[in-house]
Design a protein around this motif. Sequence first.
Motif, short mmCIF file in Angstrom:
data_model
loop_
_atom_site.label_atom_id
_atom_site.label_comp_id
_atom_site.label_asym_id
_atom_site.label_seq_id
_atom_site.Cartn_x
_atom_site.Cartn_y
_atom_site.Cartn_z
N PRO A 39 0.86 -1.19 0.00
CA PRO A 39 0.00 0.00 0.00
C PRO A 39 0.89 1.24 0.00
CG PRO A 39 -0.68 -1.59 1.68
CD PRO A 39 0.68 -1.99 1.22
N CYS A 42 -1.74 5.47 0.91
CA CYS A 42 -3.18 5.20 1.03
C CYS A 42 -3.82 6.07 2.10
CB CYS A 42 -3.42 3.74 1.37
SG CYS A 42 -2.99 2.60 0.05
N ALA A 47 -4.36 -1.41 3.49
CA ALA A 47 -3.40 -2.26 4.20
C ALA A 47 -4.10 -3.23 5.13
CB ALA A 47 -2.41 -1.39 4.98
N VAL A 59 2.26 -7.58 4.05
CA VAL A 59 1.86 -6.20 3.76
C VAL A 59 2.97 -5.27 4.25
CG1 VAL A 59 0.16 -4.38 4.14
CG2 VAL A 59 -0.58 -6.77 3.96
N SER A 60 3.50 -4.46 3.34
CA SER A 60 4.56 -3.52 3.68
C SER A 60 4.18 -2.14 3.15
CB SER A 60 5.90 -3.98 3.09
OG SER A 60 6.95 -3.13 3.50
N SER A 61 3.62 -1.30 4.02
CA SER A 61 3.11 0.01 3.60
C SER A 61 4.23 1.04 3.52
CB SER A 61 2.05 0.49 4.59
OG SER A 61 0.94 -0.38 4.63
#
Length: 220
Positions: A39, A42, A47, A59-61
Amino acid sequence: MVTMSVVIPAHNERTLIQRLLGDLTSGPLAASLEIVVVPNGCTDDTAAVAASIDPRVVVSSIAMGSKIAALREGDRVATVFPRAYVDADVTVTPETLLALADALRRPGGPLVASPRLVVDSSRASWPVRQHFRVWELTDYRRQGHIGSGIYALAESGRARFGDWPNVIADDRFVQQLFLPGERLTLPDHSFSVESPRTLRAQILRGARIVRGNRELPSAI
């Protein structure tokens, strides 16, 4: 056993990412995919939605709203080759992605590959449908078309370039790095993307593509 990494940049894509990840984490072949969602910039809960689909999804924002920055982060996190780069708005199955991986692992095989693209214009206006009918006849589509939503690289293919350049058209950038004999479009495996619904939306999309393509000669 994980045999392919899948990097998915996502900017405010909570609904689309839910659909895509639902497809990619279903069935016995899903365990063969390492899925990394990035993400980027965002302002919605993309996420959180991505993380809730399946515990195997990484998940790696990142704070920056940039697809290129997301690709860089995805490459930092992903651990496996071949590696697919997948837009959040496509429809594709694990079987199709793993067919890409099989082709890219083949000795003497391609360095970059994509499934066959199917543009779903069923809900678009008449002018948009006619545009895509003509587009299907272009040399770009008929001569080793790579990208427009999904492309995958062998490890030696990814070694063809260093960091991702700051371009809009990442798929076109990748395609131009490889000779036709180094590219493969799988005829028996496809993915789909929904077309813009209105002529105005299609014109705006086309203008963005033109801007992106103009960047490439100085970027490569």
